[in-house]
Design an enzyme around this catalytic site. Structure first.
Site, PDB file in Angstrom:
ATOM      1  N   ASN A  10       0.879  -1.180   0.000  1.00 50.68           N
ATOM      2  CA  ASN A  10       0.000   0.000   0.000  1.00 50.68           C
ATOM      3  C   ASN A  10       0.910   1.221   0.000  1.00 50.68           C
ATOM      4  OD1 ASN A  10      -1.832   2.040   0.434  1.00 50.68           O
ATOM      5  ND2 ASN A  10      -2.693   1.189   2.321  1.00 50.68           N
ATOM      6  N   ARG A  90      -2.674  -2.197  -3.210  1.00 51.56           N
ATOM      7  CA  ARG A  90      -3.889  -1.443  -2.934  1.00 51.56           C
ATOM      8  C   ARG A  90      -3.804  -0.125  -3.702  1.00 51.56           C
ATOM      9  NH1 ARG A  90      -5.150   2.862   1.446  1.00 51.56           N
ATOM     10  NH2 ARG A  90      -7.385   3.119   1.159  1.00 51.56           N
ATOM     11  N   HIS A 179     -13.048   2.716   0.727  1.00 55.85           N
ATOM     12  CA  HIS A 179     -13.111   1.639   1.721  1.00 55.85           C
ATOM     13  C   HIS A 179     -13.790   0.385   1.159  1.00 55.85           C
ATOM     14  CE1 HIS A 179     -12.994   4.888   5.091  1.00 55.85           C
ATOM     15  NE2 HIS A 179     -11.785   4.409   4.893  1.00 55.85           N
ATOM     16  N   HIS A 207     -17.744   1.646   8.522  1.00 59.58           N
ATOM     17  CA  HIS A 207     -16.290   1.612   8.724  1.00 59.58           C
ATOM     18  C   HIS A 207     -15.879   2.907   9.412  1.00 59.58           C
ATOM     19  CE1 HIS A 207     -12.061   0.544   7.424  1.00 59.58           C
ATOM     20  NE2 HIS A 207     -11.935   1.819   7.767  1.00 59.58           N
ATOM     21  N   ASN A 210      -9.831   6.675  11.250  1.00 61.83           N
ATOM     22  CA  ASN A 210      -9.444   8.048  10.959  1.00 61.83           C
ATOM     23  C   ASN A 210     -10.148   8.541   9.703  1.00 61.83           C
ATOM     24  OD1 ASN A 210      -7.861  10.357  11.708  1.00 61.83           O
ATOM     25  ND2 ASN A 210      -6.612   9.966   9.901  1.00 61.83           N
ATOM     26  N   ARG A 240     -11.050  15.117   8.628  1.00 64.24           N
ATOM     27  CA  ARG A 240     -11.861  15.546   7.484  1.00 64.24           C
ATOM     28  C   ARG A 240     -13.246  15.980   7.952  1.00 64.24           C
ATOM     29  NH1 ARG A 240     -10.732  10.121   4.540  1.00 64.24           N
ATOM     30  NH2 ARG A 240      -8.524  10.308   3.999  1.00 64.24           N
ATOM     31  N   ASP A 281      -7.698  11.981  17.334  1.00 65.64           N
ATOM     32  CA  ASP A 281      -7.808  10.592  17.769  1.00 65.64           C
ATOM     33  C   ASP A 281      -9.035  10.397  18.654  1.00 65.64           C
ATOM     34  OD1 ASP A 281      -6.155   7.913  18.000  1.00 65.64           O
ATOM     35  OD2 ASP A 281      -6.930   8.362  19.996  1.00 65.64           O
ATOM     36  N   ARG A 283      -9.736   8.135  20.766  1.00 64.50           N
ATOM     37  CA  ARG A 283      -9.415   7.777  22.155  1.00 64.50           C
ATOM     38  C   ARG A 283      -9.102   9.029  22.978  1.00 64.50           C
ATOM     39  NH1 ARG A 283      -5.026   3.518  20.075  1.00 64.50           N
ATOM     40  NH2 ARG A 283      -4.766   5.358  18.749  1.00 64.50           N
ATOM     41  N   GLY A 329     -10.892   0.849  13.025  1.00 63.84           N
ATOM     42  CA  GLY A 329     -10.273   1.013  14.343  1.00 63.84           C
ATOM     43  C   GLY A 329     -11.229   1.473  15.424  1.00 63.84           C
ATOM     44  N   GLY A 331     -14.732   1.534  15.052  1.00 62.66           N
ATOM     45  CA  GLY A 331     -15.888   0.642  15.041  1.00 62.66           C
ATOM     46  C   GLY A 331     -15.635  -0.681  15.730  1.00 62.66           C
ATOM     47  N   GLU A 332     -14.391  -1.163  15.665  1.00 62.24           N
ATOM     48  CA  GLU A 332     -14.065  -2.452  16.279  1.00 62.24           C
ATOM     49  C   GLU A 332     -13.770  -2.345  17.769  1.00 62.24           C
ATOM     50  OE1 GLU A 332     -10.862  -4.295  14.091  1.00 62.24           O
ATOM     51  OE2 GLU A 332     -11.782  -3.730  12.189  1.00 62.24           O
ATOM     52  N   GLU A 385      -8.452  -5.886   5.181  1.00 62.73           N
ATOM     53  CA  GLU A 385      -8.328  -5.482   3.781  1.00 62.73           C
ATOM     54  C   GLU A 385      -7.164  -6.179   3.097  1.00 62.73           C
ATOM     55  OE1 GLU A 385      -9.479  -0.982   3.454  1.00 62.73           O
ATOM     56  OE2 GLU A 385      -8.734  -1.349   5.483  1.00 62.73           O
TER      57      GLU A 385
END
Length: 397
Positions: A10, A90, A179, A207, A210, A240, A281, A283, A329, A331-332, A385
């Site tokens: 990638n 990718r 995505h 999804h 970031n 964004r 971020d 978190r 990241g 969502g999981e 992915e």
């Protein structure tokens, strides 16, 4: 472990992510990152058998080529080279030209470069990575997997902008979506979890990372998605802005802002970072919110509200709903964000399974809620992915 590996590359404008993927299990045997390309401190780091290593990428230019050259030596040194059967790249934008994974030749590479207008930061870098990999691994077949390809099944009413038709016919301005490999993978995994053929399933795939996007998936095909002509539209993201009145661009430019400043702000200084004023971020936003930071609280509320709003609107293209799928990241892993999104979906009957939500984190899949009203569940499915790229490369062999 199988004896066939795929090297997945990638290539970014100043970076190079790579992984050697077991084509059957999806396990990353080797994973790594080249970064700071173009700068004096360009370097490569990787992880193999739990051990992390790092080296400098020395040289004043052509860091992509130098890094891939080092990658050749690394795969040989680690005893992986003889089992690598293909290289998968990718590529962010395939336009309308590429609707599926293709084997790379000079014509394909040239077409990827031609599409640079649609992805000026990504496609030229992808082509650089391809050319360097072909030179470094001349005997291996190489394949391009496109972020946009999965969304080429969208109907015309979903991808057409409400603009003058010549803007589409002359410049290709339409909704493309991104995505795609992630939405493709998690929809197939969700169908397995529900023991239902993907060709008979309806999902809303969310999804969240970031970069963030929502996709309506009917019978295995993308029928609508939130990102558009570029990855800037749709959901609020790390930096964004997501959906925005285009009149704001004209307003700011009349105030003396340059085009560069406008789009630098919308792409890199908005989203979580812009609203919270402290971090991109999720978190960090959650931690600051717990400490009473008002900007962080507002960022959390705007983000979760907008995600729920998109989920609600994406019932429209579907004839029924089997599951809302959380991946990426955030969502999981982010229990509070998933919890708040489901609270915002209360009119659709969604109720959180608190124990399930706590358990489905850090690589664990599971059911985190359900809606008796819709006969649907909320799922967490970790995305992979790189495995999609490896699988599709091997299939084309």
């Amino acid at each position: 472990m199988s004896d066939s590996f795929v090297l997945v590359i990638n290539s970014g404008s100043s970076s190079l992510k790579f992984a050697v993927i077991d084509s059957q299990s999806g396990e990353a045997v080797l994973s790594g990152l080249g970064e700071c390309f173009g700068l004096a401190d360009a370097r490569m780091s990787w992880k193999f058998n739990g051990q992390k290593s790092e080296i400098a990428v020395e040289g004043e230019e052509n860091h992509h080529k130098l890094a891939i050259g080092k990658l050749v030596g690394l795969t040989e040194e680690l005893g992986l080279a003889s089992n690598i059967v293909a290289i998968g790249h990718r590529i962010v934008h395939g336009g309308e030209k590429f609707t599926k994974t293709v084997r790379i030749d000079e014509a394909v590479t040239a077409e990827i470069e031609k599409l640079a207008d649609l992805a000026p930061l990504h496609n030229p870098a992808g082509a650089i990575g391809i050319r360097a990999a072909i030179e470094a691994f001349p005997a291996l077949p190489q394949f391009a997997v496109f972020d946009t390809a999965f969304h080429q099944t969208m109907p015309e009413k979903a991808f057409t902008g409400a603009i003058a038709s010549e803007l589409y016919s002359e410049y290709g301005i339409r909704r493309y979506g991104f995505h795609g490999t992630s939405h493709y993978f998690v929809s197939r995994e969700a169908a397995k979890m529900l023991n239902k053929p993907v060709e008979e399933s309806s999902f809303i795939s969310v999804h969240l990372g970031n970069g963030a996007s929502v996709c309506a998936i009917s019978n295995g095909n993308s029928v609508d998605t939130s990102m558009g002509f570029t990855p800037l539209s749709g959901l609020m993201m790390g930096t964004r802005c997501g959906d925005l009145d285009p009149g704001i661009i004209e307003f700011l430019m009349k105030k003396g802002w340059s085009q560069e400043k406008v789009f630098e702000t919308l792409n890199k200084k908005s989203g979580f970072l812009g609203v919270s004023g402290i971090t991109s971020d999720a978190r960090g936003v959650l931690e600051a919110m717990e400490d009473g930071h008002e900007g962080a609280k507002l960022a959390f509320e705007v983000f979760t509200y907008r995600v729920a709003k998109y989920i609600g609107s994406y019932l429209i293209p579907l004839d029924h709903l089997d599951a809302v799928i959380f991946t990426g990241g955030i969502g999981e892993n982010s229990l509070p964000i998933r919890r708040e999104i489901m609270r915002n979906l209360k009119l659709l009957g969604f109720v959180e399974d608190e124990k399930g939500n706590e358990a489905a984190r850090f690589g664990a899949a599971g059911i985190i809620g359900n809606s008796e009203l819709l006969g649907a569940v909320a799922l967490v499915v970790p995305t992979n992915e790189e495995f999609v790229i490896a699988q599709q490369s091997v299939e084309l062999l």
